[in-house]
Design a protein around this motif. Structure first.
Motif, mmCIF file in Angstrom:
data_model
loop_
_atom_site.group_PDB
_atom_site.id
_atom_site.type_symbol
_atom_site.label_atom_id
_atom_site.label_comp_id
_atom_site.label_asym_id
_atom_site.label_seq_id
_atom_site.Cartn_x
_atom_site.Cartn_y
_atom_site.Cartn_z
ATOM 1 N N THR B 284 -23.169 31.904 60.662
ATOM 2 C CA THR B 284 -23.522 30.487 60.600
ATOM 3 C C THR B 284 -23.419 30.058 59.134
ATOM 4 N N GLU B 285 -23.510 28.771 58.910
ATOM 5 C CA GLU B 285 -23.487 28.285 57.533
ATOM 6 C C GLU B 285 -24.671 28.897 56.771
ATOM 7 N N GLU B 286 -25.808 28.932 57.432
ATOM 8 C CA GLU B 286 -27.016 29.486 56.802
ATOM 9 C C GLU B 286 -26.823 30.960 56.473
ATOM 10 N N GLY B 287 -26.176 31.680 57.390
ATOM 11 C CA GLY B 287 -25.914 33.096 57.161
ATOM 12 C C GLY B 287 -24.993 33.290 55.966
ATOM 13 N N VAL B 289 -24.698 31.237 53.418
ATOM 14 C CA VAL B 289 -25.460 30.927 52.201
ATOM 15 C C VAL B 289 -26.269 32.157 51.787
ATOM 16 N N ALA B 290 -26.879 32.809 52.769
ATOM 17 C CA ALA B 290 -27.690 33.992 52.466
ATOM 18 C C ALA B 290 -26.840 35.095 51.835
ATOM 19 N N GLU B 293 -26.025 34.065 48.349
ATOM 20 C CA GLU B 293 -27.246 34.232 47.545
ATOM 21 C C GLU B 293 -27.394 35.680 47.106
ATOM 22 N N VAL B 329 -21.114 25.983 50.461
ATOM 23 C CA VAL B 329 -21.996 27.140 50.683
ATOM 24 C C VAL B 329 -22.431 27.708 49.329
ATOM 25 N N GLU B 332 -24.949 25.562 47.492
ATOM 26 C CA GLU B 332 -26.279 25.689 48.089
ATOM 27 C C GLU B 332 -26.922 27.018 47.664
ATOM 28 N N ARG B 336 -30.418 27.679 45.422
ATOM 29 C CA ARG B 336 -31.563 28.483 45.870
ATOM 30 C C ARG B 336 -31.863 29.664 44.949
#
Lengths: 311, 753
Positions: B284-287, B289-290, B293, B329, B332, B336
């Motif tokens: 996912t987009e969130e995945g 980003v993680a 990060e 991504v 973001e 963070r």
């Protein structure tokens, strides 16, 4: 304000604030003119009251070199050793004549003269450096502020006559002869017009003068089709009473030509600056406007039927 | 120990002893530098690796030794290096067996004359020894100093991700066969294959570790993460990366082992796989980003102060649509990971999508300082002219380190020298006499007191500048040559354009474009000083040269009137053409003369850079009082910014000034702008307009700091350095330093992160 046969009227400018974001549309340069007929108890520029230049001293920049004391003709500066081995720079403001000798001598910018004479040409020259910024976004320009810029009327009028296409806001208390407003109304792009207290007795008590002339001038400008934005300096517990807020709402209904009313929440900068100018105790020492207070004022004004009010 | 951020740093120097032993054995067994390098890499890996940490989604933590093999000082050292100071401290302050201490003594004496720094310095050409007597710029008053390193390798990560380790091995093997047929350098290719095998072994090392950790993991989510990590590490040993995770894992392991400190165009090399992963639903987009990060935290763990660049955006990307999605991504992730590194960099231009720009602005507004902004519309044409390359090549420009520009996996432009132009002015004023050491250095010229005009003095000053610029250019060329003979740096060589084809190591004839950069410090103060000299001594004649020099010799003690005059002379940063034109002309003179050195010394380019780091402070320490009213030892201005406390006409005048220099005759010039957070939160539209306007008017770069608590505290303590800081007070803005201490305190208390 003085007149010079070659340069036209001059005025004492005590600050030129670049990248001014809150005194009219766009990015602006705010020119602060010295001299004000009012003396509002919450004023955040008490150094602007008198028209003459005034000495400003920033203690954090002083290196105690003693040059100021050496050149001062009246003995206003003195240096004393303190118990902890440090030196103290004492300034007797009552002796200072703002001759500027110490400012010339201070190598560290700790002493400055607040206020210097500008001709219209000089001021336009200075402002020309900021022209690229006036094109940004909705468009900016110059805001003449004070003190009370109308106290330097001759200069203001000459400036407006020579400004060309420059967008000019005039931030005013409205306390000046009606005739003067009439003469410049068409040349000012936007009046930032203060509305400080009601009724007139209260205005006199807080600002030193009544508000009749101010009200009359406001109606005059609106009648002439000038662009006017009302500015509401509000100090909690001082001028945010129901009577004043109701009067504001009534005024906005009466004069629908007014573009809107902007709340200017009180901040304590004025009292903080005072000691730099030897003016301690001249204005109220109050706390900054608290969180949420501005929203309360907004709500209250709206409940009284005020429209177009914002912060 | 070095400052790598690892949970349990090594507590002794057994690795360093083992590495030294391995090196000794290698030089006994091999003569080819590539063989020796491969053996040293094997001594280094996996020995210096650290375990996967709980927060890692990507494997690979390490801690370079106090002795080892590297490329640049930020990761241990250059070439074969030793950190004598720390090894000595180990001997002086720590206990150990007799054998251990003997080994340390042995190691110190063994490396003393053999470390790459020493070899390079020792053999430097006779002609430049007087101009460049030492590289100890931190502790000695030097007008110019070599900086020994090969910094700024931007390898072809995109190719690495496309072909993977097996593809790279196949390619290298193909060249090995050709070399065998044509009498080429077979040993070089064989050593490369050994190194590629070692990279695979490191992947296997972490794969096993990840599996073990997964078995032990109590948390279900963490177990899955570790299993995915293990799978990805297994996959990249056998095939090119097929997912974002595999791509980032490969890039990171390769980078660690080189060791690299620049991580390339992330959006290009990761963009396609990210979009494919999204489409197939494996991420996912969130995945994503993680994952990024995690990569950013690993880059931060290098703790290398400068560099650690990740670049996104800009012209010259083969996959702009996918890259822009990756770009979002990455921004973001940058927002963070609130760490010092990576130095996250956005290249932008007229076609940068609005969401990318808006995301970048949001990140900056929150006080991250990142992304650093580079304007393609100015820099691409500028790079074409400065480097003499076509547009397509110029579009691959990459800022490295503190802002030096290079061409992605094509040119090398190590900043291996610095010039202290204010120190040089100090010498020129005295005809070459160095007041701090009492020696005559550099050319003997007419001192200021003997000059009849400003022009005459400027000519004398330029003789000194020329002298050091030429010496630095000779050094740069020489450094490439000697490094090329000593170090194949195979992990860089394999992914730098043309090296494999030529069968040569990167600095030994492999690199297609050997450039170089010269770091300049003190230009702004030098220009301010020239302005004071011109105005006071020659134009207005309000101060004699003798008086000026005497006041400086006394560091202005008892010379307040002179100090006042000198401080009042026009200063850069106030939109005053008198001094701004002096600055621009000094800047051009230096950049043009540096540029002219390239053909003279045989480099493809040699360019000046005006960059950001702490050298303005460190080098300033060894410069006496100067005509701009700067006191002895105090910091010089940083990069293309006014000297502290000298820009008194507000931010618009400051911006007008810093917009004046050209950007087509150098390899990077950095500008810093500082605002408080409330300016953005309360006037976002206007502030964005201001930034856009700044770039539309020809700015190449900006590092925008949105100031928070720490800066305000500093401003309270050192007001002279923060005169330009504008804060919001109630309904309007004010100069922070003009506010009374208690109001400052209140604003400080009000600022929240």
């Amino acid at each position: 304000m003085t007149a010079s046969p070659t340069e036209g009227p001059k005025a004492i400018v005590y600050d030129i604030q670049r990248l001014s974001l809150n005194d009219g549309p766009g990015i602006r340069t705010t020119v602060f003119l010295k001299g004000c007929p009012l003396c509002c108890s919450w004023c955040h520029n008490p150094e602007s009251w008198e028209q003459e230049p005034r000495l400003a001293y920033t203690d954090a920049l002083c290196r105690f070199c003693g040059e100021c004391a050496r050149v001062c003709p009246t003995g206003a500066h003195s240096f004393e050793a303190e118990v902890d081995g440090k030196t103290a720079h004492r300034l007797d403001w009552s002796k200072c004549t703002a001759c500027g000798n110490c400012v010339e001598a201070c190598p560290y910018d700790a002493l400055e003269l607040c206020g210097r004479e500008y001709s219209v040409r000089e001021l336009l020259n200075v402002l020309s450096h900021d022209r690229p910024y006036y094109r940004i976004g909705e468009g900016g320009g110059v805001t003449l502020s004070g003190g009370e810029p109308m106290a330097s009327f001759g200069f203001v009028e000459a400036f407006l006559e020579r400004k060309g296409k420059l967008h000019v806001c005039l931030e005013t208390s409205g306390y000046a002869p009606a005739e003067q407003f009439k003469r410049i109304a068409a040349m000012v792009d936007l009046f930032l017009y203060d509305w400080k207290a009601a009724p007139t007795e209260k205005h006199r008590q807080l600002c030193g003068v009544g508000n009749e002339l101010i009200g009359a001038n406001l109606r005059l400008l609106c009648g002439m089709g000038a662009n006017v934005l009302l500015r509401l300096p509000l100090v909690h517990g001082v001028n945010d009473d129901e009577e004043h807020l109701k009067a504001v709402a009534a005024l906005l209904r009466e004069l629908p030509q007014i573009k809107g009313a902007q709340i200017m929440p009180y901040h304590a900068l004025g009292s903080a600056k005072e000691s730099r100018f030897g003016l301690a105790g001249q204005t109220m020492a109050l706390a900054n406007t608290g969180d949420g207070q501005t929203d309360l004022w907004l709500k209250e004004l709206k409940s009284f039927g005020a429209i177009n009010v914002f912060v | 120990m070095n400052n790598f951020k690892v949970k349990n740093p090594r507590t002794d120097l057994r690795f360093e002893i083992a590495f030294t032993k391995a090196y000794r054995e290698a030089v006994d067994s091999y003569t080819h530098p590539a063989r020796i390098e491969a053996a040293c890499l094997r001594a280094q890996f996996p020995a210096i690796l650290h375990p996967i940490q709980d927060e890692d989604l990507i494997a690979g933590r390490f801690q370079m030794g106090l002795v080892g093999l590297g490329i640049q000082h930020q990761t241990g050292g250059f070439g074969f290096y030793i950190n004598e100071e720390k090894v000595t401290a180990e001997l002086e302050f720590k206990a150990g067996s007799a054998q251990y201490r003997e080994d340390l003594h042995d190691l110190l004496t063994y490396w003393k004359g053999r470390n790459t720094n020493a070899v390079v310095l020792r053999n430097r050409p006779e002609a430049i020894r007087e101009a460049l007597p030492s590289d100890l710029w931190r502790t000695m008053p030097l007008p110019a100093s070599p900086i020994l390193r090969m910094a700024g390798a931007y390898i072809d990560f995109d190719k690495l991700v496309k072909i993977g380790l097996p593809g790279l091995a196949a390619e290298v093997d193909g060249y090995r066969k050709k070399a065998a047929e044509n009498g080429g350098d077979v040993e070089l290719f064989e050593a490369m294959l050994d190194v590629i095998a070692l990279i695979g072994e490191v992947c296997l090392h972490y794969e096993k570790q990840a599996r073990l950790l997964a078995m032990e993991a109590k948390d279900e989510g963490r177990r899955e993460e570790l299993e995915r990590m293990a799978q990805s590490l297994a996959a990249i040993q056998a095939a090119p990366p097929k997912s974002l995770l595999e791509a980032l894992q490969l890039v990171w392991i390769y980078g660690v082992m080189a060791p690299l400190i620049e991580f390339g165009r992330l959006d290009v090399y990761a963009g396609d796989l990210y979009v494919r992963d999204l489409a197939s639903g494996i991420i996912t987009e969130e995945g994503a980003v993680a994952l990024v990060e995690s990569l950013f935290r690993l880059i931060d763990h290098l703790d290398c102060e400068t560099d650690g660049r990740v670049i996104v955006g800009g012209y010259g990307r083969r996959n702009p649509e996918n890259a822009d999605r990756m770009c979002l991504v990455a921004i973001e992730a940058c927002r963070r990971v609130k760490e010092v590194l990576p130095q996250f960099t956005l290249r932008f231009n007229d076609s940068t999508p609005k969401p990318v720009w808006d995301a970048a602005m949001r990140c900056i507004e929150e006080g991250r300082t990142y992304p650093l902004l580079y304007n393609d519309e100015v820099l691409v044409p500028g790079v074409m002219k400065a480097f003499g390359v076509d547009r397509a090549r110029a579009e691959t420009y990459m800022p490295l380190g503190c802002g030096e520009i290079e061409l992605d996996h094509y040119s090398f432009g190590t900043p291996s020298g610095s010039l202290n132009t204010l120190k040089i002015l100090e010498l020129a004023i005295r005809g070459g006499y160095e007041p701090m050491t009492g020696q005559q250095v550099g050319p003997a010229t007419k001192p200021l007191v003997a000059c009849a005009s400003y022009g005459e003095f400027l000519t004398e000053y330029r003789k000194h500048l020329d002298y050091y610029v030429h010496a630095q250019a000779i050094f740069e060329k020489y450094e490439y040559e000697i490094t090329g003979r000593m170090h194949p740096f195979m992990m860089v060589t394999m992914l730098y354009d043309g090296c494999l084809e030529r069968g040569k190591a990167v600095f030994n004839g492999g690199c297609a474009f050997l450039g170089g950069t010269l770091e300049m410090y003190g230009n702004v103060n030098a220009a301010n000083s020239l302005s004071a000299i011109k105005r006071l001594v020659f134009d207005e004649k309000t101060m004699s040269a003798e008086k000026m020099v005497e006041a400086m010799d006394r560091n202005f003690v008892g010379r307040h009137a002179e100090l006042k005059l000198m401080r009042n002379a026009p200063k850069y940063g106030n939109d005053d053409d008198y001094v701004d034109s002096i600055f621009v002309s000094l800047h051009d003179y230096l950049n043009d003369s540096i540029k002219e050195q390239a053909p003279k010394v045989g480099l493809d380019s040699y360019l000046g850079v005006t960059i950001n780091n702490a050298q303005n402070t460190t080098l300033g320490r060894w410069v006496g009082a100067t005509p701009d009213g700067r006191k002895a030892g105090t910091p010089m201005a940083n990069a293309n910014n006014p000297a502290p406390g000298t820009d008194k006409n507000g931010v618009t005048a400051m911006l007008n000034s810093i917009l004046k220099p050209r950007h087509d005759n150098h390899a990077g010039m950095v500008s810093n702008i500082r605002f408080t957070r409330e300016l953005f939160t309360e006037s976002r539209g206007k502030m964005h307009g201001l930034i856009k306007n700044y770039f539309d008017r020809g700015a190449a770069h900006a590092m925008i700091s949105v100031v928070g608590k720490d800066d305000l505290r500093n401003a309270m303590q050192r007001p002279a350095e923060y005169r330009d800081l504008i804060v919001r007070v109630g309904g309007f803005s004010a100069r922070f330093v003009d506010l009374k201490k208690d109001v400052q305190q209140e604003i400080y208390d009000r600022v929240t992160y």
